[in-house]
Design an enzyme around this catalytic site. Sequence first.
Site, PDB file in Angstrom:
ATOM      1  N   ARG A   7       0.820  -1.212   0.000  1.00  0.00           N
ATOM      2  CA  ARG A   7       0.000   0.000   0.000  1.00  0.00           C
ATOM      3  C   ARG A   7       0.857   1.267   0.000  1.00  0.00           C
ATOM      4  NH1 ARG A   7      -2.275  -3.639  -1.398  1.00  0.00           N
ATOM      5  NH2 ARG A   7      -4.128  -4.639  -0.548  1.00  0.00           N
TER       6      ARG A   7
ATOM      7  N   GLU B  48      -5.186   2.558   6.562  1.00  0.00           N
ATOM      8  CA  GLU B  48      -4.938   2.522   5.129  1.00  0.00           C
ATOM      9  C   GLU B  48      -5.614   3.709   4.457  1.00  0.00           C
ATOM     10  OE1 GLU B  48      -6.505  -0.325   1.558  1.00  0.00           O
ATOM     11  OE2 GLU B  48      -5.341  -1.305   3.135  1.00  0.00           O
TER      12      GLU B  48
ATOM     13  N   SER C 146     -11.452  -0.630   2.611  1.00  0.00           N
ATOM     14  CA  SER C 146     -10.707  -1.199   3.728  1.00  0.00           C
ATOM     15  C   SER C 146     -10.058  -0.078   4.538  1.00  0.00           C
ATOM     16  CB  SER C 146      -9.636  -2.162   3.200  1.00  0.00           C
ATOM     17  OG  SER C 146      -8.930  -2.755   4.260  1.00  0.00           O
TER      18      SER C 146
END
Length: 296
Positions: A167, A287, A217
């Site tokens: 990420r 995230e 998410s």
Amino acid sequence: MIEELAGIDIRENEPLKKYTYTKVGGPADYLAFPRNQIELERLVKYANRENIPWLVLGNASNLIVRDGGIRGFVIMFDKLNLVTVNGYTIEAEAGANLIETTKVAKYNSLTGFEFACGIPGSVGGAIFMNAGAYGGEISNIFLSAKVLTKEGEIKTITAREMAFGYRMSAIQASGDIVISAKFALKPGDFEQISQEMERLNHLRRMKQPLEYPSCGSVFKRPVGYFAGQLIMEAELKGYRVGGVEVSEKHAGFMINVNQGTARDYEQLIAHVIDRVKANSGVTLEREVRIIGEDIT
């Protein structure tokens, strides 16, 4: 309206909650929708010269915009969405819908992009955060990207220079903005590609609360754990702050069930981090990006 930027679609004091996947976010001073690279360069060079802050939202999927909104220019790439195929290479502008781009790959019997068939967001945003799912990541197929620097110059970045991680990508630190990108795919069988995409989308529909606004998410996957499992073990499924709650369907998601605000999201995220830490000793890391100003 700013005379020097005449011809560009610019909306003043525009509520960003109309555009974000979470359906939260205060107003942008100026919300701009450039149609091409020339308009984008005009916007950025004008903002830099006049010392007006600017940022690119992509299509606002994996982020939370605070309720006070964003000062200066907010640039959305909805109109920069061209996708072309050249042999086994797909080139997509940054505003192209990622799911639709995977369909272009399918219709051209190109394999490698199936993992992203259900990921909401834009191509530019997917590169920014090295989006991934079901064992695949953007870094696996990325060739190069054309980017706009903070100074308003255009340059090309290679896969090595992008320095992808989990990420993560180099442009998160550099401030460069993806304008377009090339992806290297392989020849495949149309039916097999179609079946794999349907399988992955079925899994997503079964596991994720797609029927509600959300930021996707919320947390990165902790090493050796799953964020959703840790949140569930902390007995937080269904826990709500204001109009935002931890999804009963998948605890890794927070959904806007009743006119929630960005502050609701932030308070819920903070509470989940604290409870999970107390219950398991694991510190969850966000995230989702949180940007903009709070209401004073």
